[in-house]
Design a protein around this motif. Structure first.
Motif, mmCIF file in Angstrom:
data_model
loop_
_atom_site.group_PDB
_atom_site.id
_atom_site.type_symbol
_atom_site.label_atom_id
_atom_site.label_comp_id
_atom_site.label_asym_id
_atom_site.label_seq_id
_atom_site.Cartn_x
_atom_site.Cartn_y
_atom_site.Cartn_z
ATOM 1 N N TYR A 29 -54.657 -27.335 -59.715
ATOM 2 C CA TYR A 29 -55.269 -28.222 -58.734
ATOM 3 C C TYR A 29 -56.458 -27.534 -58.070
ATOM 4 O O TYR A 29 -56.431 -26.322 -57.811
ATOM 5 C CB TYR A 29 -54.258 -28.617 -57.656
ATOM 6 N N SER A 30 -57.495 -28.315 -57.773
ATOM 7 C CA SER A 30 -58.704 -27.722 -57.199
ATOM 8 C C SER A 30 -59.353 -28.660 -56.196
ATOM 9 O O SER A 30 -59.125 -29.876 -56.194
ATOM 10 C CB SER A 30 -59.715 -27.367 -58.300
ATOM 11 N N LEU A 31 -60.175 -28.069 -55.343
ATOM 12 C CA LEU A 31 -61.023 -28.800 -54.405
ATOM 13 C C LEU A 31 -62.470 -28.386 -54.634
ATOM 14 O O LEU A 31 -62.743 -27.225 -54.960
ATOM 15 C CB LEU A 31 -60.630 -28.488 -52.957
ATOM 16 N N TYR A 82 -53.502 -18.966 -49.583
ATOM 17 C CA TYR A 82 -53.325 -19.158 -51.022
ATOM 18 C C TYR A 82 -54.106 -18.130 -51.826
ATOM 19 O O TYR A 82 -55.223 -17.749 -51.441
ATOM 20 C CB TYR A 82 -53.818 -20.550 -51.440
ATOM 21 N N ALA A 83 -53.546 -17.731 -52.959
ATOM 22 C CA ALA A 83 -54.301 -17.005 -53.977
ATOM 23 C C ALA A 83 -55.071 -18.046 -54.776
ATOM 24 O O ALA A 83 -54.492 -19.037 -55.242
ATOM 25 C CB ALA A 83 -53.361 -16.216 -54.883
ATOM 26 N N MET A 113 -68.928 -24.981 -54.445
ATOM 27 C CA MET A 113 -67.913 -24.206 -55.159
ATOM 28 C C MET A 113 -66.700 -25.073 -55.447
ATOM 29 O O MET A 113 -66.452 -26.073 -54.781
ATOM 30 C CB MET A 113 -67.488 -22.979 -54.347
ATOM 31 N N ARG A 114 -65.981 -24.679 -56.481
ATOM 32 C CA ARG A 114 -64.693 -25.301 -56.786
ATOM 33 C C ARG A 114 -63.615 -24.237 -56.611
ATOM 34 O O ARG A 114 -63.728 -23.141 -57.159
ATOM 35 C CB ARG A 114 -64.657 -25.886 -58.203
ATOM 36 N N VAL A 115 -62.577 -24.581 -55.847
ATOM 37 C CA VAL A 115 -61.514 -23.649 -55.516
ATOM 38 C C VAL A 115 -60.227 -24.100 -56.206
ATOM 39 O O VAL A 115 -59.750 -25.216 -55.980
ATOM 40 C CB VAL A 115 -61.297 -23.574 -53.991
ATOM 41 N N PHE A 116 -59.668 -23.232 -57.046
ATOM 42 C CA PHE A 116 -58.454 -23.516 -57.808
ATOM 43 C C PHE A 116 -57.269 -22.824 -57.133
ATOM 44 O O PHE A 116 -57.279 -21.598 -56.951
ATOM 45 C CB PHE A 116 -58.593 -23.009 -59.239
ATOM 46 N N PHE A 117 -56.252 -23.603 -56.798
ATOM 47 C CA PHE A 117 -55.115 -23.083 -56.050
ATOM 48 C C PHE A 117 -54.033 -22.592 -57.013
ATOM 49 O O PHE A 117 -53.412 -23.380 -57.720
ATOM 50 C CB PHE A 117 -54.570 -24.148 -55.105
ATOM 51 N N ILE A 118 -53.807 -21.279 -57.006
ATOM 52 C CA ILE A 118 -52.874 -20.656 -57.946
ATOM 53 C C ILE A 118 -51.478 -20.527 -57.349
ATOM 54 O O ILE A 118 -50.484 -20.897 -57.971
ATOM 55 C CB ILE A 118 -53.390 -19.264 -58.379
ATOM 56 N N GLU A 119 -51.392 -19.994 -56.127
ATOM 57 C CA GLU A 119 -50.076 -19.791 -55.512
ATOM 58 C C GLU A 119 -50.216 -19.709 -53.992
ATOM 59 O O GLU A 119 -51.185 -19.134 -53.483
ATOM 60 C CB GLU A 119 -49.424 -18.513 -56.045
ATOM 61 N N ARG A 120 -49.244 -20.279 -53.301
ATOM 62 C CA ARG A 120 -49.230 -20.177 -51.834
ATOM 63 C C ARG A 120 -48.579 -18.857 -51.440
ATOM 64 O O ARG A 120 -47.472 -18.538 -51.887
ATOM 65 C CB ARG A 120 -48.453 -21.342 -51.221
#
Length: 310
Positions: free
Chosen positions: A182-184, A219-220, A266-273
């Motif tokens: 998932y990304s923003l 988040y990482a 920028m696009r930020v991809f959420f790997i782990e909380r």
């Protein structure tokens, strides 16, 4: 949008909202594309814009997993020939199921094969279901393919479940159901420069309106800027250590880089909380925690696999 051919031959159509283009959607669309190829025909994904709930229940304030542009990008990656975001109006909503099928699908698109999910509804007050669609279409020589539910870890893959996982910070399950990370996306906007004063400069992300922001916390993340990829730590929240009633922000610290990001997107991809948001006793304790967050994120990003589709 491409111009739809006047004499399209065999047309296979997928119907749905496709918010998130998750693993269930991907299964359906792959079957659609295979069916069209088998008949040397064309594949069409037909969806509504805006999401019907935006018109029928505006007070619900539905937040989505993708922008329309992102949705089209994900769908086209699956080999679809035509993506049609059809305008959803109250007049469309008032169509009875039979009128919708005849007007839109059979006469408009000249569909010969239709693909829907097991829980698909259509027509006035969502009166139509897959079995009704199948009954109407078979009389007109059009086949209907109903795709069963898809599960991951005994959880049904659905846009609703993914939204709920994001809103409670369960990024791993959200990404699992999506089938990608998932990304923003958005431009970098000026912040209050506190991170820079602490030795951890951050970029503030102006998130696309109407999409879900994951639960407050740290988040990482992976970050894409101008095609380059970087490791990072994101903080989502109201920064309670810095003051009361501050607006929610999305701030990203990029590891081991000093970049001038103003004016860039920028696009930020959420790997782990890593942890929930927390109020600290002061800036010294906050700085110590940020360093711990950076170390933990670095370790996670070094050992975790992820899929960045954008």
């Amino acid at each position: 949008m491409q111009e739809f051919p006047s004499a399209p031959g065999f047309v296979a159509v997928a119907l749905g909202n496709f918010d998130g283009v998750h693993q269930g959607h991907q299964t359906l669309i792959k079957k659609l594309v295979d069916r069209a190829h088998k008949e040397d025909g064309i594949s069409v994904v037909f969806t509504f814009h805006p999401h019907p709930l935006k018109i029928l229940a505006p007070a619900h304030n539905l937040l989505l997993l993708n922008t329309t542009e992102e949705k089209e990008n994900l769908i086209r990656r699956l080999g679809v020939d035509f993506f049609i975001p059809f305008p959803f109006t109250k007049e469309i909503a008032d169509m009875v199921p039979g009128e919708f099928v005849q007007t839109i699908l059979l006469r408009g698109l000249r569909a010969k094969s239709i693909f829907v999910g097991y829980n698909f509804t259509f027509g006035r007050k969502a009166a139509g279901n897959p079995n009704m669609l199948q009954s109407i279409c078979l009389e007109q020589g059009c086949e209907v393919n109903i795709i069963s539910e898809v599960k991951e870890h005994h959880v049904t893959v659905s846009s609703t479940n993914i939204r709920e996982f994001l809103l409670c910070g369960n990024i791993k399950m959200a990404n699992l159901l999506l089938g990608y990370t998932y990304s923003l996306f958005g431009p970098v906007i000026p912040g209050n420069q506190v991170g820079r004063q602490l030795g951890f400069p951050t970029a503030n992300l102006d998130v696309s309106p109407g999409v879900i922001i994951p639960a407050n916390g740290v988040y990482a993340v992976k970050v894409k800027i101008d095609g380059a990829s970087y490791d990072g730590v994101a903080n989502i929240g109201n920064r309670p250590t810095l003051g009361h009633d501050l607006l929610q922000s999305v701030e990203i610290h990029i590891l081991d880089q000093r970049l001038d990001l103003y004016g860039k997107s920028m696009r930020v991809f959420f790997i782990e909380r890593l942890r929930p948001e927390k109020k600290f006793s002061g800036l010294h304790q906050l700085t110590s925690q940020i360093q711990h967050d950076v170390d933990l994120a670095r370790s996670i990003l070094r050992t975790t696999s992820y899929s960045m589709l954008f």
